[in-house]
Structures are given as C-alpha cells and as structure tokens.
Write a protein that holds these residues in place. Structure first.
Motif, PDB file in Angstrom:
ATOM      1  N   ILE A  21       0.833  -1.202   0.000  1.00 33.57           N
ATOM      2  CA  ILE A  21       0.000   0.000   0.000  1.00 33.57           C
ATOM      3  C   ILE A  21       0.870   1.256   0.000  1.00 33.57           C
ATOM      4  N   VAL A  22       1.937   1.270   0.797  1.00 36.86           N
ATOM      5  CA  VAL A  22       2.846   2.420   0.810  1.00 36.86           C
ATOM      6  C   VAL A  22       3.511   2.581  -0.555  1.00 36.86           C
ATOM      7  N   MET A  23       3.988   1.476  -1.144  1.00 40.21           N
ATOM      8  CA  MET A  23       4.644   1.558  -2.442  1.00 40.21           C
ATOM      9  C   MET A  23       3.665   1.989  -3.536  1.00 40.21           C
ATOM     10  N   GLY A  24       2.403   1.542  -3.438  1.00 41.80           N
ATOM     11  CA  GLY A  24       1.400   1.981  -4.399  1.00 41.80           C
ATOM     12  C   GLY A  24       1.174   3.474  -4.339  1.00 41.80           C
ATOM     13  N   LEU A  25       1.126   4.019  -3.112  1.00 43.79           N
ATOM     14  CA  LEU A  25       0.973   5.470  -2.955  1.00 43.79           C
ATOM     15  C   LEU A  25       2.149   6.203  -3.589  1.00 43.79           C
ATOM     16  N   THR A  59      17.182   5.706  -0.248  1.00 47.37           N
ATOM     17  CA  THR A  59      17.500   4.811   0.858  1.00 47.37           C
ATOM     18  C   THR A  59      16.687   5.135   2.104  1.00 47.37           C
ATOM     19  N   ALA A  60      16.313   6.400   2.271  1.00 50.10           N
ATOM     20  CA  ALA A  60      15.448   6.763   3.406  1.00 50.10           C
ATOM     21  C   ALA A  60      14.090   6.084   3.280  1.00 50.10           C
ATOM     22  N   PHE A  61      13.620   5.879   2.057  1.00 52.14           N
ATOM     23  CA  PHE A  61      12.358   5.172   1.813  1.00 52.14           C
ATOM     24  C   PHE A  61      12.461   3.733   2.298  1.00 52.14           C
ATOM     25  N   ILE A  62      13.580   3.071   1.997  1.00 53.89           N
ATOM     26  CA  ILE A  62      13.777   1.695   2.456  1.00 53.89           C
ATOM     27  C   ILE A  62      13.823   1.648   3.977  1.00 53.89           C
ATOM     28  N   THR A  63      14.522   2.613   4.583  1.00 58.83           N
ATOM     29  CA  THR A  63      14.575   2.680   6.047  1.00 58.83           C
ATOM     30  C   THR A  63      13.184   2.826   6.639  1.00 58.83           C
ATOM     31  N   ALA A  64      12.369   3.688   6.022  1.00 55.51           N
ATOM     32  CA  ALA A  64      11.014   3.892   6.519  1.00 55.51           C
ATOM     33  C   ALA A  64      10.158   2.638   6.340  1.00 55.51           C
ATOM     34  N   GLY A 104       8.436  -3.216  11.122  1.00 56.03           N
ATOM     35  CA  GLY A 104       8.602  -3.474  12.549  1.00 56.03           C
ATOM     36  C   GLY A 104       7.389  -3.066  13.358  1.00 56.03           C
ATOM     37  N   PHE A 105       6.817  -1.897  13.042  1.00 54.12           N
ATOM     38  CA  PHE A 105       5.640  -1.427  13.773  1.00 54.12           C
ATOM     39  C   PHE A 105       4.449  -2.339  13.523  1.00 54.12           C
ATOM     40  N   LEU A 136       6.186  10.656   5.333  1.00 52.19           N
ATOM     41  CA  LEU A 136       4.960  10.231   4.650  1.00 52.19           C
ATOM     42  C   LEU A 136       4.849   8.716   4.629  1.00 52.19           C
ATOM     43  N   VAL A 137       5.976   8.029   4.408  1.00 51.52           N
ATOM     44  CA  VAL A 137       5.972   6.565   4.460  1.00 51.52           C
ATOM     45  C   VAL A 137       5.550   6.096   5.842  1.00 51.52           C
ATOM     46  N   LEU A 138       6.122   6.703   6.873  1.00 53.49           N
ATOM     47  CA  LEU A 138       5.766   6.317   8.241  1.00 53.49           C
ATOM     48  C   LEU A 138       4.283   6.566   8.518  1.00 53.49           C
ATOM     49  N   LEU A 139       3.770   7.706   8.086  1.00 48.83           N
ATOM     50  CA  LEU A 139       2.377   8.046   8.355  1.00 48.83           C
ATOM     51  C   LEU A 139       1.429   7.029   7.723  1.00 48.83           C
TER      52      LEU A 139
END
Length: 323
Positions: free
Chosen positions: A180-184, A198-203, A209-210, A276-279
C-alpha cells in the motif's frame, strides 16, 4: 465483546480494494528510483535575484546540454535538479587545495548568466556500480526482515498447533502494508515526480517493525486464551483478544501519527518522504493487525477458502446436471 471475526470478509474486502489499487499503480507506473538506485547526480539550488519557474529551469538545463534533467520544486525559488552522472563533480565542501573544474561549475555559471545569483545548497553523485549495490542490499534487507519475522513468530508460538500460520499471517500483513505504501509512492512518482531513496527503504523497514509489533500483541493474547482454555472456539478467542488490545493499538498509533503530522508541518523537505511513508504505513499497519492478520488467521483455521471452493464446485455440478 466485539465480533471482529464474524465480519472478517468485510475487513479483508476493504483492505483488498486498497491492496489491489496499489498493485495496479505499481504495475502501471512503478516506483521512480532516486540516484541511490539508478546512478546520477543531484543538486539543490536557490535563486536569489528573480523568481524562476520549473519550466524555465528545465529549458535552461536543456540549453546547457542536459535534456534528461528532472526538476522538482522544493520551496520558494528552490529546486532539486537530477541529471546523469556529472564528470569531475566536486563536493559542496571540498578539502584544502585547488579543486579541478567540473560539469557542475559549468551548469552553475550558465544558470547565473540566465537567472542571476544563486546558491548551491547540496550536491551528490552516485556511480552505477554503487547504485546497483544499494538496490541489491536494500532488497535483501526487506526479504531478510520478512523471513526472520516468520521464523521468530513460528518459534515464539511453537507450543500452539500449526504455529507457522501465525508467522505467515504476520508476514502477509506486513506485505499488505508495504505494498500500500509503495502503491501510494507509485502514484506520487507519476504525478508529482516523487522519487524513492534509501530513506524510503529505512522507513519501509520501520513500518514493517511497527506492523509486526502490533500483530504480535494481538497474537500473544490469542495464545494466552487458547492455552488457558483449549476448548474455546477460535473465533471467540480472536474476538476477545482484539477487543482487549483495540484501545491500546489505537492509542499507540494515534500518538505516533500526531507526532509524525507535527514533524510534517514543521520538518524540512529532506525528511518529508520519510515521514509520509511512516504516516501511511503506521495507519495501514494498525488496520492490518486488526483487519488482515487476525482475520486471515481465523479464515485459515476455519478452512473458509476450502469451504468456498467446495461450494463453488457443488454449484457447478448442479448446473451441469441441470443442463
């Protein structure tokens, strides 16, 4: 006690719509990779003397010999420019001694002649070999995280019958959240030029994990109830577990979401995509622990798909006999 399991197909159907939409977006447009994954150079410039539009800057880059340049506005008169890998490109803060001129200097001079004074805020170049390594390691990190989660939950619930199902359901839920995140971001990349880095992968790994943490809390309550009373109906055990953990899940996620929204409002451009990825991921993860992982576990335990298949086969046989 709320009847979550009794309405499981409503929950799964709701999430299935978003999941299917995300898959369609990924199939149509895919993710727009940043320079960490494709190689190239990127720099941020701010014009000081006059207002410059994206179209003007894009045309200027064409005139300077870089028709491939991608221009994205990131603030008032500030733009992020992405090009092919520039030659002899010095860092923004070079060491002592003379620095040989590079293509970035030619670009800066050309833009200054056309638009007046400007400031280069940052600069980065990634070669093709480095970008392919980053992409490979990022993919392996996500796969390794999913496999490790599957085995960890399998071992943690090993005293229950078919414990591997708990791990499989948790992995299905995290895949749901990640897709869903990748689709957005596929949609944002197509219409807003948003790139993944790389920040996207980290997120994404943080979201995984969450999501798993929330799911394990629910599954742990199910394990306690089934262990304490082996004859309790499985649907009832899941309903009781979700009812008991619902307030905790929502309150925890709400606090995190409010913090992320505050950071989005006051944070800089550089961490906006990360936030935004986290949200989106945390909202999807909270829902998936309730409406995806737990409901798939119930459907699996009740053999819903097998029953549906037998019912369809029976209807086909009746139709054939009638014909």
């Amino acid at each position: 006690m709320l009847d979550f399991a009794g309405k499981r197909w409503w929950y799964l159907g709701f999430s299935g719509v978003f999941f299917a939409a995300a898959l369609v977006a990924l199939a149509l447009w895919g993710l727009k990779p940043g320079i960490e994954f494709t190689s190239g150079s990127t720099f941020t410039i701010e014009f000081k003397e006059r207002t410059v539009t994206q179209a003007e800057l894009r045309q200027a880059m064409r005139d300077l010999g870089h028709p491939e340049a991608r221009v994205q506005q990131s603030g008032t008169n500030t733009f992020i420019v992405r090009t092919n890998e520039l030659e002899n490109a010095p860092s923004l803060t070079g060491g002592a001694g003379p620095v040989p001129p590079g293509e970035i200097d030619d670009i800066e001079r050309g833009l200054q002649e056309r638009f007046g004074a400007l400031e280069r805020k940052d600069f980065a170049t990634v070669s093709g070999s480095v970008s392919s390594e980053i992409a490979r390691y990022a993919t392996l990190a996500v796969i390794a995280a999913a496999v490790a989660i599957l085995f960890y939950i399998w071992l943690a619930f090993r005293q229950l019958p078919k414990a591997w199902r708990y791990g499989a359901c948790a992995v299905i839920a995290l895949v749901h959240d990640a897709v869903i995140v990748m689709g957005l971001f596929a949609v944002l990349g197509e219409f807003r030029g948003v790139e993944v880095d790389t920040a996207f992968i980290t997120a994404i790994l943080t979201v995984i994990g969450f999501s798993v943490h929330d799911t394990i809390v629910v599954f742990d309550r199910v394990r306690e109830m089934v262990t304490r009373d082996p004859y309790i109906p499985f649907e009832e055990a899941v309903n009781a577990s979700l009812t008991e953990t619902l307030a905790r899940s929502i309150n925890t996620s709400l606090v995190v979401v409010l913090t992320i929204v505050a950071m989005l409002l006051i944070g800089g451009e550089t961490i906006r995509n990360f936030l935004l990825v986290l949200l989106v991921g945390i909202v999807a993860g909270t829902y998936s622990s309730i409406g995806v992982a737990s409901q798939i576990l119930v459907a699996w335990e009740n053999r819903d798909l097998a029953k549906l298949w037998r019912k369809m086969r029976g209807q086909q046989e009746l139709a054939a006999e009638a014909a």
